[in-house]
Design an enzyme around this catalytic site. Sequence first.
Site, PDB file in Angstrom:
ATOM      1  N   CYS A  79     -18.779   0.335   7.318  1.00 54.51           N
ATOM      2  CA  CYS A  79     -19.129   1.112   8.452  1.00 54.51           C
ATOM      3  C   CYS A  79     -20.616   0.869   9.169  1.00 54.51           C
ATOM      4  CB  CYS A  79     -19.198   2.594   8.045  1.00 54.51           C
ATOM      5  SG  CYS A  79     -17.744   3.038   7.388  1.00 54.51           S
ATOM      6  N   LYS A 104       0.682  -1.200  -0.165  1.00 58.13           N
ATOM      7  CA  LYS A 104      -0.050  -0.140  -0.060  1.00 58.13           C
ATOM      8  C   LYS A 104       1.045   1.233   0.142  1.00 58.13           C
ATOM      9  CE  LYS A 104      -3.903  -0.203   2.607  1.00 58.13           C
ATOM     10  NZ  LYS A 104      -4.376  -0.368   3.858  1.00 58.13           N
TER      11      LYS A 104
HETATM   12  C1  UGA Z   1     -21.254   6.007   6.332  1.00 66.86           C
HETATM   13  C2  UGA Z   1     -21.659   7.332   6.875  1.00 66.86           C
HETATM   14  O1  UGA Z   1     -22.766   7.928   5.925  1.00 66.86           O
HETATM   15  C3  UGA Z   1     -20.795   8.320   6.922  1.00 66.86           C
HETATM   16  O2  UGA Z   1     -20.961   9.474   7.296  1.00 66.86           O
HETATM   17  C4  UGA Z   1     -19.569   7.954   7.871  1.00 66.86           C
HETATM   18  O3  UGA Z   1     -18.425   8.619   8.148  1.00 66.86           O
HETATM   19  C5  UGA Z   1     -18.891   6.493   7.389  1.00 66.86           C
HETATM   20  O4  UGA Z   1     -20.225   5.718   7.474  1.00 66.86           O
HETATM   21  C6  UGA Z   1     -18.208   5.872   8.216  1.00 66.86           C
HETATM   22  O5  UGA Z   1     -18.550   5.419   9.516  1.00 66.86           O
HETATM   23  O6  UGA Z   1     -17.214   5.826   7.822  1.00 66.86           O
HETATM   24  P1  UGA Z   1     -20.611   5.091   3.693  1.00 66.86           P
HETATM   25  O7  UGA Z   1     -20.401   3.862   4.695  1.00 66.86           O
HETATM   26  O8  UGA Z   1     -19.666   5.487   2.975  1.00 66.86           O
HETATM   27  O9  UGA Z   1     -20.888   6.043   5.131  1.00 66.86           O
HETATM   28  O10 UGA Z   1     -21.866   4.857   3.066  1.00 66.86           O
HETATM   29  P2  UGA Z   1     -23.353   5.460   3.152  1.00 66.86           P
HETATM   30  O11 UGA Z   1     -23.356   6.267   2.018  1.00 66.86           O
HETATM   31  O12 UGA Z   1     -23.817   5.782   4.592  1.00 66.86           O
HETATM   32  O13 UGA Z   1     -24.156   4.062   2.736  1.00 66.86           O
HETATM   33  C7  UGA Z   1     -24.053   2.922   3.360  1.00 66.86           C
HETATM   34  C8  UGA Z   1     -25.095   1.916   2.830  1.00 66.86           C
HETATM   35  O14 UGA Z   1     -26.554   2.369   3.002  1.00 66.86           O
HETATM   36  C9  UGA Z   1     -24.845   1.666   1.306  1.00 66.86           C
HETATM   37  O15 UGA Z   1     -24.823   0.248   1.157  1.00 66.86           O
HETATM   38  C10 UGA Z   1     -26.049   2.343   0.757  1.00 66.86           C
HETATM   39  O16 UGA Z   1     -26.498   1.852  -0.552  1.00 66.86           O
HETATM   40  C11 UGA Z   1     -27.174   1.936   1.592  1.00 66.86           C
HETATM   41  N1  UGA Z   1     -28.231   3.123   1.443  1.00 66.86           N
HETATM   42  C12 UGA Z   1     -28.203   4.497   1.817  1.00 66.86           C
HETATM   43  C13 UGA Z   1     -29.651   2.520   1.347  1.00 66.86           C
HETATM   44  O17 UGA Z   1     -29.700   1.404   1.257  1.00 66.86           O
HETATM   45  N2  UGA Z   1     -30.504   3.580   1.099  1.00 66.86           N
HETATM   46  C14 UGA Z   1     -30.376   4.858   1.307  1.00 66.86           C
HETATM   47  O18 UGA Z   1     -31.481   5.675   1.098  1.00 66.86           O
HETATM   48  C15 UGA Z   1     -29.068   5.457   1.603  1.00 66.86           C
END
Ligand code: UGA
Length: 438
Positions: free
Chosen positions: A260, A35
Amino acid sequence: MKISVIGCGYLGSVHAASLASVGHDVIGIDVDADKIDALSQGRSPIFEPDLPELLSEGIASGRLRFSTNMADARDAELHFIAVGTPQSAGAGSADLSYVDGAFDDLVPYLTEGDVVVGKSTVPVGTAVTHVADVEARGAHLVWNPEFLREGFAVKDTIRPDRLVYGVAYGDEYSVQKLNEVYATAIESGSPVIVTDFATAELVKVSANAFLATKISFINAMAEIAEVTGADVTKLADAIGHDNRIGRKFLNAGVGFGGGCLPKDIRAFTARAEELGRGESVAFLKEVDAINLRRRERVVELVTEELGGSVFQKKVAVLGLAFKPNSDDVRDSPALDVAVRLNGLGAKVVATDPEAIANSRALHPQLVYGTTDEALAGADAVVVVTEWPEYKQLDPAAVHEVVRTPIVIDARNCLDADAWADAGWEYAGLGRQVKNGRA
Ligand code: UGA
């Protein structure tokens, strides 16, 4: 400022490159030599928009360097801990061995006035276990959780929607140092909340717990919609117009995954149980269960659409990443659906614009291909990650290449009417659009 970032994964690599881009002198440190090699040559080890440009600029400017040697953190005055806290093997709790290891390795190099800044997502009560070691070196400890979203990580890091500093009582010095680090973000309007360690740690896990709960709420409504003839996408639009509820994170579908939300709600539950407050977050077990049921529902829908069995049927699985604009397949619902269908004897051909290599490393038994290879002669098409290229597929053109025009829209991201008009049998999650209009 001279800064070290310990851990160069999804969080640390972006953090290091972003801090260099706003003028700091940054050394990124990781134990993974491959990495570090890649990063040193300006190659991003992950797919993250804008990161390759930031890496090349940072390296060219001389402000961004990478190393496997913790001793190279010695010159820095601020040290960010950005290592992973994965789910423990066989348990819901967080595995803190990387955080503990990072502190153990870093502490001997700390000097008077240094500030150690924890960014990793940790169970409440973690920071306090490290503060004595840090203070024994005349250094300070702050917990400064990260809220970046994959796919928007650079933007979220450079201009976060809030900055949270958990500091020891009266530690104005650390607050001032962090304000200097984040001067660009603060000047452009990011609010700063200064609090104690426990609150800062809890802000992070409760934010993710809330987001997970919101998604599972709408997916629970999808389950009800499925037996009542209601349409969950219209329901989400309607309740989302209420500002107190809001439309964001109300997209029903195959559910949440990634590195996450799933592991954070499990670790939160485990920590609350340790604290004797398991009942306070017992609902998170339900949130997790609803989420996992949606994966099974997608498999069921494919099976129903294929007349009761997927055995020997060719299924095109479009999407493997846990969400678009990412190559991350950690706890990915899309990859899970592909694996389950394959396990039931379907001839799965799975595809993704960025996540095939990571998927293959975890599941070499699956057949991977291009979108065209997946679609050719398919008995059913399943869209499991809402990449723009899948949303933009022309239903009439795809109709020409498949064997049977059956589409399962596991993200409710396609134009259902357009697909039905082009002669497809369309099935969404929590929507009544089968062979007709929404
Ligand atoms: C999430 C949080 O949104 C961030 O604020 C946080 O910093 C991060 O975790 C972390 O702890 O590091 P992330 O894992 O990048 O971010 O993804 P999200 O955008 O939150 O989406 C998570 C999951 O939920 C995805 O699989 C997405 O497809 C799903 N999702 C999201 C849904 O099924 N429906 C929705 O309406 C939104």
